[in-house]
Motif scaffolding. Structure first.
Motif, PDB file in Angstrom:
ATOM      1  N   ARG A   1     -14.732  52.590   9.819  1.00  0.00           N
ATOM      2  CA  ARG A   1     -14.078  52.333   8.534  1.00  0.00           C
ATOM      3  C   ARG A   1     -13.543  50.903   8.464  1.00  0.00           C
ATOM      4  O   ARG A   1     -13.797  50.183   7.487  1.00  0.00           O
ATOM      5  N   SER A   2     -12.834  50.486   9.497  1.00  0.00           N
ATOM      6  CA  SER A   2     -12.223  49.161   9.425  1.00  0.00           C
ATOM      7  C   SER A   2     -13.296  48.065   9.351  1.00  0.00           C
ATOM      8  O   SER A   2     -13.163  47.100   8.609  1.00  0.00           O
ATOM      9  N   ARG A   3     -14.387  48.236  10.107  1.00  0.00           N
ATOM     10  CA  ARG A   3     -15.455  47.207  10.083  1.00  0.00           C
ATOM     11  C   ARG A   3     -16.164  47.165   8.727  1.00  0.00           C
ATOM     12  O   ARG A   3     -16.444  46.104   8.200  1.00  0.00           O
ATOM     13  N   LEU A   4     -16.463  48.336   8.169  1.00  0.00           N
ATOM     14  CA  LEU A   4     -17.193  48.356   6.896  1.00  0.00           C
ATOM     15  C   LEU A   4     -16.322  47.857   5.747  1.00  0.00           C
ATOM     16  O   LEU A   4     -16.809  47.190   4.838  1.00  0.00           O
ATOM     17  N   GLU A   5     -15.029  48.155   5.811  1.00  0.00           N
ATOM     18  CA  GLU A   5     -14.124  47.655   4.761  1.00  0.00           C
ATOM     19  C   GLU A   5     -14.048  46.135   4.810  1.00  0.00           C
ATOM     20  O   GLU A   5     -14.085  45.467   3.774  1.00  0.00           O
ATOM     21  N   THR A   6     -13.956  45.592   6.021  1.00  0.00           N
ATOM     22  CA  THR A   6     -13.911  44.141   6.169  1.00  0.00           C
ATOM     23  C   THR A   6     -15.190  43.505   5.643  1.00  0.00           C
ATOM     24  O   THR A   6     -15.157  42.502   4.921  1.00  0.00           O
ATOM     25  N   GLN A   7     -16.319  44.088   5.998  1.00  0.00           N
ATOM     26  CA  GLN A   7     -17.613  43.541   5.562  1.00  0.00           C
ATOM     27  C   GLN A   7     -17.739  43.605   4.044  1.00  0.00           C
ATOM     28  O   GLN A   7     -18.195  42.663   3.406  1.00  0.00           O
ATOM     29  N   ALA A   8     -17.311  44.714   3.452  1.00  0.00           N
ATOM     30  CA  ALA A   8     -17.399  44.865   1.992  1.00  0.00           C
ATOM     31  C   ALA A   8     -16.508  43.838   1.308  1.00  0.00           C
ATOM     32  O   ALA A   8     -16.870  43.268   0.277  1.00  0.00           O
ATOM     33  N   ALA A   9     -15.333  43.573   1.903  1.00  0.00           N
ATOM     34  CA  ALA A   9     -14.387  42.645   1.293  1.00  0.00           C
ATOM     35  C   ALA A   9     -14.847  41.194   1.453  1.00  0.00           C
ATOM     36  O   ALA A   9     -14.605  40.361   0.583  1.00  0.00           O
ATOM     37  N   SER A  10     -15.526  40.890   2.557  1.00  0.00           N
ATOM     38  CA  SER A  10     -15.898  39.496   2.810  1.00  0.00           C
ATOM     39  C   SER A  10     -16.946  39.005   1.815  1.00  0.00           C
ATOM     40  O   SER A  10     -16.658  38.193   0.950  1.00  0.00           O
ATOM     41  N   ASP A  11     -18.165  39.515   1.899  1.00  0.00           N
ATOM     42  CA  ASP A  11     -19.181  38.996   0.979  1.00  0.00           C
ATOM     43  C   ASP A  11     -20.100  40.098   0.465  1.00  0.00           C
ATOM     44  O   ASP A  11     -21.122  39.823  -0.132  1.00  0.00           O
ATOM     45  N   GLY A  12     -19.699  41.345   0.717  1.00  0.00           N
ATOM     46  CA  GLY A  12     -20.576  42.429   0.295  1.00  0.00           C
ATOM     47  C   GLY A  12     -21.910  42.373   1.018  1.00  0.00           C
ATOM     48  O   GLY A  12     -22.919  42.885   0.541  1.00  0.00           O
ATOM     49  N   GLY A  13     -21.914  41.718   2.193  1.00  0.00           N
ATOM     50  CA  GLY A  13     -23.149  41.557   2.955  1.00  0.00           C
ATOM     51  C   GLY A  13     -23.662  42.875   3.507  1.00  0.00           C
ATOM     52  O   GLY A  13     -22.959  43.882   3.492  1.00  0.00           O
ATOM     53  N   GLY A  14     -24.873  42.843   3.995  1.00  0.00           N
ATOM     54  CA  GLY A  14     -25.501  44.057   4.489  1.00  0.00           C
ATOM     55  C   GLY A  14     -25.021  44.448   5.867  1.00  0.00           C
ATOM     56  O   GLY A  14     -24.320  43.690   6.538  1.00  0.00           O
ATOM     57  N   TRP A  15     -25.395  45.633   6.262  1.00  0.00           N
ATOM     58  CA  TRP A  15     -25.040  46.132   7.590  1.00  0.00           C
ATOM     59  C   TRP A  15     -26.099  47.076   8.107  1.00  0.00           C
ATOM     60  O   TRP A  15     -26.924  47.602   7.352  1.00  0.00           O
ATOM     61  N   LEU A  16     -26.020  47.271   9.394  1.00  0.00           N
ATOM     62  CA  LEU A  16     -26.962  48.138  10.066  1.00  0.00           C
ATOM     63  C   LEU A  16     -26.177  49.016  11.038  1.00  0.00           C
ATOM     64  O   LEU A  16     -25.586  48.503  11.984  1.00  0.00           O
ATOM     65  N   LEU A  17     -26.123  50.287  10.771  1.00  0.00           N
ATOM     66  CA  LEU A  17     -25.376  51.207  11.636  1.00  0.00           C
ATOM     67  C   LEU A  17     -26.294  51.777  12.700  1.00  0.00           C
ATOM     68  O   LEU A  17     -27.387  52.250  12.393  1.00  0.00           O
ATOM     69  N   ASP A  18     -25.829  51.721  13.945  1.00  0.00           N
ATOM     70  CA  ASP A  18     -26.662  52.131  15.089  1.00  0.00           C
ATOM     71  C   ASP A  18     -25.809  53.025  15.992  1.00  0.00           C
ATOM     72  O   ASP A  18     -24.787  52.609  16.503  1.00  0.00           O
ATOM     73  N   GLY A  19     -26.210  54.293  16.096  1.00  0.00           N
ATOM     74  CA  GLY A  19     -25.445  55.229  16.931  1.00  0.00           C
ATOM     75  C   GLY A  19     -24.350  55.953  16.153  1.00  0.00           C
ATOM     76  O   GLY A  19     -23.555  56.682  16.730  1.00  0.00           O
ATOM     77  N   PHE A  20     -24.314  55.756  14.890  1.00  0.00           N
ATOM     78  CA  PHE A  20     -23.359  56.420  13.998  1.00  0.00           C
ATOM     79  C   PHE A  20     -24.028  56.611  12.637  1.00  0.00           C
ATOM     80  O   PHE A  20     -24.661  55.666  12.164  1.00  0.00           O
ATOM     81  N   PRO A  21     -23.931  57.751  11.995  1.00  0.00           N
ATOM     82  CA  PRO A  21     -23.265  58.973  12.418  1.00  0.00           C
ATOM     83  C   PRO A  21     -24.045  59.737  13.484  1.00  0.00           C
ATOM     84  O   PRO A  21     -25.248  59.599  13.586  1.00  0.00           O
ATOM     85  N   ARG A  22     -23.321  60.569  14.266  1.00  0.00           N
ATOM     86  CA  ARG A  22     -23.925  61.344  15.346  1.00  0.00           C
ATOM     87  C   ARG A  22     -23.890  62.843  15.050  1.00  0.00           C
ATOM     88  O   ARG A  22     -24.405  63.628  15.833  1.00  0.00           O
ATOM     89  N   ASN A  23     -23.251  63.244  13.977  1.00  0.00           N
ATOM     90  CA  ASN A  23     -23.224  64.670  13.613  1.00  0.00           C
ATOM     91  C   ASN A  23     -22.973  64.772  12.103  1.00  0.00           C
ATOM     92  O   ASN A  23     -22.727  63.749  11.431  1.00  0.00           O
ATOM     93  N   LEU A  24     -23.060  65.989  11.585  1.00  0.00           N
ATOM     94  CA  LEU A  24     -22.952  66.164  10.131  1.00  0.00           C
ATOM     95  C   LEU A  24     -21.586  65.765   9.590  1.00  0.00           C
ATOM     96  O   LEU A  24     -21.494  65.180   8.509  1.00  0.00           O
TER      97      LEU A  24
END
Ligand code: AMP
Length: 186
Positions: A71-94
């Motif tokens: 949450r903290s990383r994605l919020e920071t990324q969204a606030a900075s420049d709305g840049g893209g992201w790549l999640l690896d190893g998350f989510p691991r369950n429903l």
């Protein structure tokens, strides 16, 4: 080009390697919960101390703990420049997938593509045994593959039903696999 991506697949399929390459090539934030947790363990934080024994056993650390990190990383990324992201190893369950969906809705940043890396168990085992990480001994590896099948593999259906999933064969050289993934991003 798609720039909000999620990598799915068993341990040893090459998610980390491919995620790192792709993130560097397209200037995406590479968010690996495994790497972030290992960094916490190395730094000896209270979060790291809480996660260490669980990680060594091959089980999953608590949803609350990984969710707080993501949450903290994605919020920071969204606030900075709305840049893209790549999640690896998350989510691991429903539960994590649902919590992620909710968070991304709040941020108005839906997932654009889920890449499933597919590989035979025999090859996975060979790769993991050759990797030499602390949690890569044979009985822990078998447990991690079991945890994947029971808890993470149901996400394949979850994202397929959401029409977000594309599969990639994860055998061959690093470059060959990277090219297969890049083809899906157009
Ligand atoms: P990885 O580097 O993705 O293979 O993760 C290594 C270990 O970190 C896993 O076996 C889990 O113990 C823990 N871990 C990583 N990501 C998560 C997650 N999303 N949820 C729970 N545990 C995780």
């Amino acid at each position: 080009m798609k720039k909000r991506l999620l990598f799915l697949g068993p341990p040893g399929a090459g998610k980390g390697t491919q995620a790192e390459l792709l993130a560097a090539a397209h200037n995406l934030l590479h968010l690996s919960t495994g790497d972030l947790l290992r960094a916490e363990v190395a730094a000896g934080t209270s979060l790291g101390m809480e996660a260490e024994a669980v990680m060594a056993s091959g089980a999953l650390v608590s949803d609350e703990l990984v969710l707080a990190i993501v949450r903290s990383r994605l919020e920071t990324q969204a606030a900075s420049d709305g840049g893209g992201w790549l999640l690896d190893g998350f989510p691991r369950n429903l539960a994590q997938a649902e919590a992620l969906g909710q968070l991304l809705e709040e941020l108005h940043q839906p997932i654009e593509l889920v890449v499933l890396l597919e590989l035979d168990d025999a090859v996975l085992l060979q790769r993991l045994l050759g990797r030499g990480r602390a949690d890569d001994n044979e009985s822990v590896i078998r447990h991690r593959l079991e945890v994947y099948r029971e808890q993470t593999a149901p996400l394949i259906r979850y994202y397929r039903e959401a029409a977000l999933l594309q599969s990639v064969e994860a055998h061959g050289t690093v470059d060959t696999i990277a090219a297969r993934i890049t083809d899906l991003l157009a």
